[in-house]
Design a protein around this motif. Sequence first.
Motif, PDB file in Angstrom:
ATOM      1  N   LEU A  91      44.781  15.713 -83.359  1.00 27.96           N
ATOM      2  CA  LEU A  91      44.178  14.559 -84.016  1.00 27.96           C
ATOM      3  C   LEU A  91      45.243  13.535 -84.393  1.00 27.96           C
ATOM      4  O   LEU A  91      45.076  12.340 -84.166  1.00 27.96           O
ATOM      5  CB  LEU A  91      43.393  15.005 -85.256  1.00 27.96           C
ATOM      6  CG  LEU A  91      42.615  13.931 -86.008  1.00 27.96           C
ATOM      7  CD1 LEU A  91      41.641  13.195 -85.100  1.00 27.96           C
ATOM      8  CD2 LEU A  91      41.874  14.551 -87.185  1.00 27.96           C
ATOM      9  N   ARG A  92      46.361  13.997 -84.963  1.00 30.31           N
ATOM     10  CA  ARG A  92      47.464  13.074 -85.288  1.00 30.31           C
ATOM     11  C   ARG A  92      47.890  12.297 -84.050  1.00 30.31           C
ATOM     12  O   ARG A  92      48.121  11.101 -84.098  1.00 30.31           O
ATOM     13  CB  ARG A  92      48.653  13.854 -85.848  1.00 30.31           C
ATOM     14  CG  ARG A  92      49.871  12.977 -86.162  1.00 30.31           C
ATOM     15  CD  ARG A  92      51.165  13.726 -86.250  1.00 30.31           C
ATOM     16  NE  ARG A  92      51.535  14.330 -84.976  1.00 30.31           N
ATOM     17  CZ  ARG A  92      52.509  15.216 -84.835  1.00 30.31           C
ATOM     18  NH1 ARG A  92      53.206  15.629 -85.875  1.00 30.31           N
ATOM     19  NH2 ARG A  92      52.781  15.719 -83.640  1.00 30.31           N
ATOM     20  N   ASP A 116      45.929   9.427 -92.686  1.00 34.76           N
ATOM     21  CA  ASP A 116      46.272   9.217 -91.273  1.00 34.76           C
ATOM     22  C   ASP A 116      45.261   9.919 -90.370  1.00 34.76           C
ATOM     23  O   ASP A 116      44.781   9.349 -89.385  1.00 34.76           O
ATOM     24  CB  ASP A 116      47.660   9.779 -90.945  1.00 34.76           C
ATOM     25  CG  ASP A 116      48.801   9.046 -91.615  1.00 34.76           C
ATOM     26  OD1 ASP A 116      48.670   7.844 -91.906  1.00 34.76           O
ATOM     27  OD2 ASP A 116      49.845   9.699 -91.842  1.00 34.76           O
ATOM     28  N   LEU A 117      44.942  11.170 -90.698  1.00 34.19           N
ATOM     29  CA  LEU A 117      44.008  11.928 -89.863  1.00 34.19           C
ATOM     30  C   LEU A 117      42.598  11.348 -89.936  1.00 34.19           C
ATOM     31  O   LEU A 117      41.894  11.297 -88.925  1.00 34.19           O
ATOM     32  CB  LEU A 117      44.018  13.410 -90.247  1.00 34.19           C
ATOM     33  CG  LEU A 117      45.348  14.145 -90.019  1.00 34.19           C
ATOM     34  CD1 LEU A 117      45.202  15.627 -90.360  1.00 34.19           C
ATOM     35  CD2 LEU A 117      45.861  13.963 -88.607  1.00 34.19           C
ATOM     36  N   HIS A 118      42.187  10.894 -91.135  1.00 29.82           N
ATOM     37  CA  HIS A 118      40.871  10.243 -91.246  1.00 29.82           C
ATOM     38  C   HIS A 118      40.825   8.997 -90.365  1.00 29.82           C
ATOM     39  O   HIS A 118      39.847   8.766 -89.656  1.00 29.82           O
ATOM     40  CB  HIS A 118      40.562   9.852 -92.689  1.00 29.82           C
ATOM     41  CG  HIS A 118      40.033  10.968 -93.537  1.00 29.82           C
ATOM     42  ND1 HIS A 118      39.070  11.842 -93.122  1.00 29.82           N
ATOM     43  CD2 HIS A 118      40.354  11.346 -94.795  1.00 29.82           C
ATOM     44  CE1 HIS A 118      38.798  12.705 -94.074  1.00 29.82           C
ATOM     45  NE2 HIS A 118      39.582  12.442 -95.104  1.00 29.82           N
ATOM     46  N   ASN A 119      41.870   8.188 -90.432  1.00 29.09           N
ATOM     47  CA  ASN A 119      41.900   6.968 -89.616  1.00 29.09           C
ATOM     48  C   ASN A 119      41.832   7.295 -88.135  1.00 29.09           C
ATOM     49  O   ASN A 119      41.107   6.641 -87.381  1.00 29.09           O
ATOM     50  CB  ASN A 119      43.155   6.143 -89.919  1.00 29.09           C
ATOM     51  CG  ASN A 119      43.004   5.339 -91.189  1.00 29.09           C
ATOM     52  OD1 ASN A 119      41.897   5.096 -91.663  1.00 29.09           O
ATOM     53  ND2 ASN A 119      44.121   4.936 -91.756  1.00 29.09           N
ATOM     54  N   ASN A 120      42.583   8.298 -87.699  1.00 26.66           N
ATOM     55  CA  ASN A 120      42.536   8.677 -86.289  1.00 26.66           C
ATOM     56  C   ASN A 120      41.169   9.244 -85.927  1.00 26.66           C
ATOM     57  O   ASN A 120      40.670   9.002 -84.831  1.00 26.66           O
ATOM     58  CB  ASN A 120      43.632   9.694 -85.968  1.00 26.66           C
ATOM     59  CG  ASN A 120      45.010   9.075 -85.948  1.00 26.66           C
ATOM     60  OD1 ASN A 120      45.169   7.872 -86.146  1.00 26.66           O
ATOM     61  ND2 ASN A 120      46.016   9.881 -85.732  1.00 26.66           N
ATOM     62  N   GLY A 121      40.562   9.998 -86.837  1.00 31.20           N
ATOM     63  CA  GLY A 121      39.253  10.582 -86.575  1.00 31.20           C
ATOM     64  C   GLY A 121      38.166   9.549 -86.362  1.00 31.20           C
ATOM     65  O   GLY A 121      37.204   9.789 -85.625  1.00 31.20           O
ATOM     66  N   ARG A 122      38.309   8.384 -86.957  1.00 31.30           N
ATOM     67  CA  ARG A 122      37.309   7.324 -86.781  1.00 31.30           C
ATOM     68  C   ARG A 122      37.233   6.860 -85.329  1.00 31.30           C
ATOM     69  O   ARG A 122      36.227   6.321 -84.899  1.00 31.30           O
ATOM     70  CB  ARG A 122      37.641   6.133 -87.671  1.00 31.30           C
ATOM     71  CG  ARG A 122      37.365   6.354 -89.108  1.00 31.30           C
ATOM     72  CD  ARG A 122      37.608   5.044 -89.883  1.00 31.30           C
ATOM     73  NE  ARG A 122      37.379   5.251 -91.280  1.00 31.30           N
ATOM     74  CZ  ARG A 122      38.338   5.370 -92.196  1.00 31.30           C
ATOM     75  NH1 ARG A 122      39.605   5.287 -91.845  1.00 31.30           N
ATOM     76  NH2 ARG A 122      38.026   5.554 -93.458  1.00 31.30           N
ATOM     77  N   ALA A 123      38.302   7.065 -84.580  1.00 33.45           N
ATOM     78  CA  ALA A 123      38.320   6.649 -83.175  1.00 33.45           C
ATOM     79  C   ALA A 123      37.529   7.609 -82.290  1.00 33.45           C
ATOM     80  O   ALA A 123      37.322   7.341 -81.118  1.00 33.45           O
ATOM     81  CB  ALA A 123      39.762   6.555 -82.683  1.00 33.45           C
ATOM     82  N   PHE A 124      37.090   8.733 -82.847  1.00 37.84           N
ATOM     83  CA  PHE A 124      36.383   9.742 -82.070  1.00 37.84           C
ATOM     84  C   PHE A 124      35.051  10.074 -82.720  1.00 37.84           C
ATOM     85  O   PHE A 124      34.833  11.191 -83.179  1.00 37.84           O
ATOM     86  CB  PHE A 124      37.232  11.022 -81.959  1.00 37.84           C
ATOM     87  CG  PHE A 124      38.560  10.784 -81.322  1.00 37.84           C
ATOM     88  CD1 PHE A 124      38.686  10.738 -79.951  1.00 37.84           C
ATOM     89  CD2 PHE A 124      39.684  10.579 -82.114  1.00 37.84           C
ATOM     90  CE1 PHE A 124      39.912  10.503 -79.357  1.00 37.84           C
ATOM     91  CE2 PHE A 124      40.916  10.345 -81.530  1.00 37.84           C
ATOM     92  CZ  PHE A 124      41.034  10.310 -80.148  1.00 37.84           C
ATOM     93  N   PRO A 125      34.134   9.080 -82.779  1.00 38.95           N
ATOM     94  CA  PRO A 125      32.848   9.366 -83.429  1.00 38.95           C
ATOM     95  C   PRO A 125      32.061  10.390 -82.631  1.00 38.95           C
ATOM     96  O   PRO A 125      32.271  10.540 -81.425  1.00 38.95           O
ATOM     97  CB  PRO A 125      32.145   8.004 -83.424  1.00 38.95           C
ATOM     98  CG  PRO A 125      32.754   7.263 -82.284  1.00 38.95           C
ATOM     99  CD  PRO A 125      34.178   7.749 -82.193  1.00 38.95           C
ATOM    100  N   PRO A 126      31.153  11.101 -83.305  1.00 37.78           N
ATOM    101  CA  PRO A 126      30.319  12.057 -82.566  1.00 37.78           C
ATOM    102  C   PRO A 126      29.426  11.318 -81.577  1.00 37.78           C
ATOM    103  O   PRO A 126      29.307  10.091 -81.636  1.00 37.78           O
ATOM    104  CB  PRO A 126      29.510  12.739 -83.665  1.00 37.78           C
ATOM    105  CG  PRO A 126      29.589  11.843 -84.841  1.00 37.78           C
ATOM    106  CD  PRO A 126      30.838  11.037 -84.706  1.00 37.78           C
ATOM    107  N   ASN A 127      28.804  12.063 -80.686  1.00 42.36           N
ATOM    108  CA  ASN A 127      27.961  11.461 -79.650  1.00 42.36           C
ATOM    109  C   ASN A 127      26.811  10.662 -80.236  1.00 42.36           C
ATOM    110  O   ASN A 127      26.348   9.714 -79.637  1.00 42.36           O
ATOM    111  CB  ASN A 127      27.407  12.541 -78.724  1.00 42.36           C
ATOM    112  CG  ASN A 127      28.499  13.184 -77.919  1.00 42.36           C
ATOM    113  OD1 ASN A 127      29.564  12.601 -77.724  1.00 42.36           O
ATOM    114  ND2 ASN A 127      28.255  14.389 -77.450  1.00 42.36           N
ATOM    115  N   HIS A 128      26.346  11.071 -81.404  1.00 42.53           N
ATOM    116  CA  HIS A 128      25.201  10.393 -82.006  1.00 42.53           C
ATOM    117  C   HIS A 128      25.539   9.978 -83.436  1.00 42.53           C
ATOM    118  O   HIS A 128      25.957  10.807 -84.232  1.00 42.53           O
ATOM    119  CB  HIS A 128      23.975  11.316 -82.028  1.00 42.53           C
ATOM    120  CG  HIS A 128      22.864  10.783 -82.871  1.00 42.53           C
ATOM    121  ND1 HIS A 128      22.071   9.745 -82.460  1.00 42.53           N
ATOM    122  CD2 HIS A 128      22.444  11.116 -84.108  1.00 42.53           C
ATOM    123  CE1 HIS A 128      21.194   9.474 -83.418  1.00 42.53           C
ATOM    124  NE2 HIS A 128      21.400  10.297 -84.431  1.00 42.53           N
TER     125      HIS A 128
END
Length: 185
Positions: A88-89, A156-168
């Motif tokens: 994720l980082r 940092d991880l939250h910000n990166n996670g926003r780039a990978f939203p779930p399918n729905h």
Amino acid sequence: MTIHVSPESCPALVLNADFRPLSYYPLSLWSWQDAIKAVCLDRVNIVSEYDLKIHSPSFEMKLPSVISLREYIKPARHPAFTRFNVFLRDRFQCQYCGTREDLTFDHVIPRSKGGLTTWENVVAACAPCNLRKANRMPADIRMFPRQAPYHPTVHDLHNNGRAFPPNHLHQSWLDYLYWDIELEP
């Protein structure tokens, strides 16, 4: 024409008491059963609802689509050092060639040369790059990570996670997923 929607396809977005998601990646979602149980136990507030209702002989209620915890849960200050969090980082990308396929991780300074398994020495790498680099130093083979490894913050991880939203993403969730992003001047 009536469209039947299964409650199974109606998870609830879980927000902390400050209305931020507990987690962005994976997105903090509870099953409809867990959300209803938390409502009945008075542990959450319903923020938004689906149009779908559940029924029992003496009870009817719309399924919650967004809930917030009544009590604030303090987020972890330092993320756990896990393979997933390293990926994720590094945004699920090989830090040598940029591919997203066949990821593993690499010790920038090889363990055989005294490198440690720490945030500051491990990067996401695809299997071919990892094999090519083997136990050599980056300068010896001219393979340098695109981004120097570092110990990320939870932010940092939250910000990166926003780039990978779930399918729905349900429409009722959108206002709560991005409202803590810093606004442009």
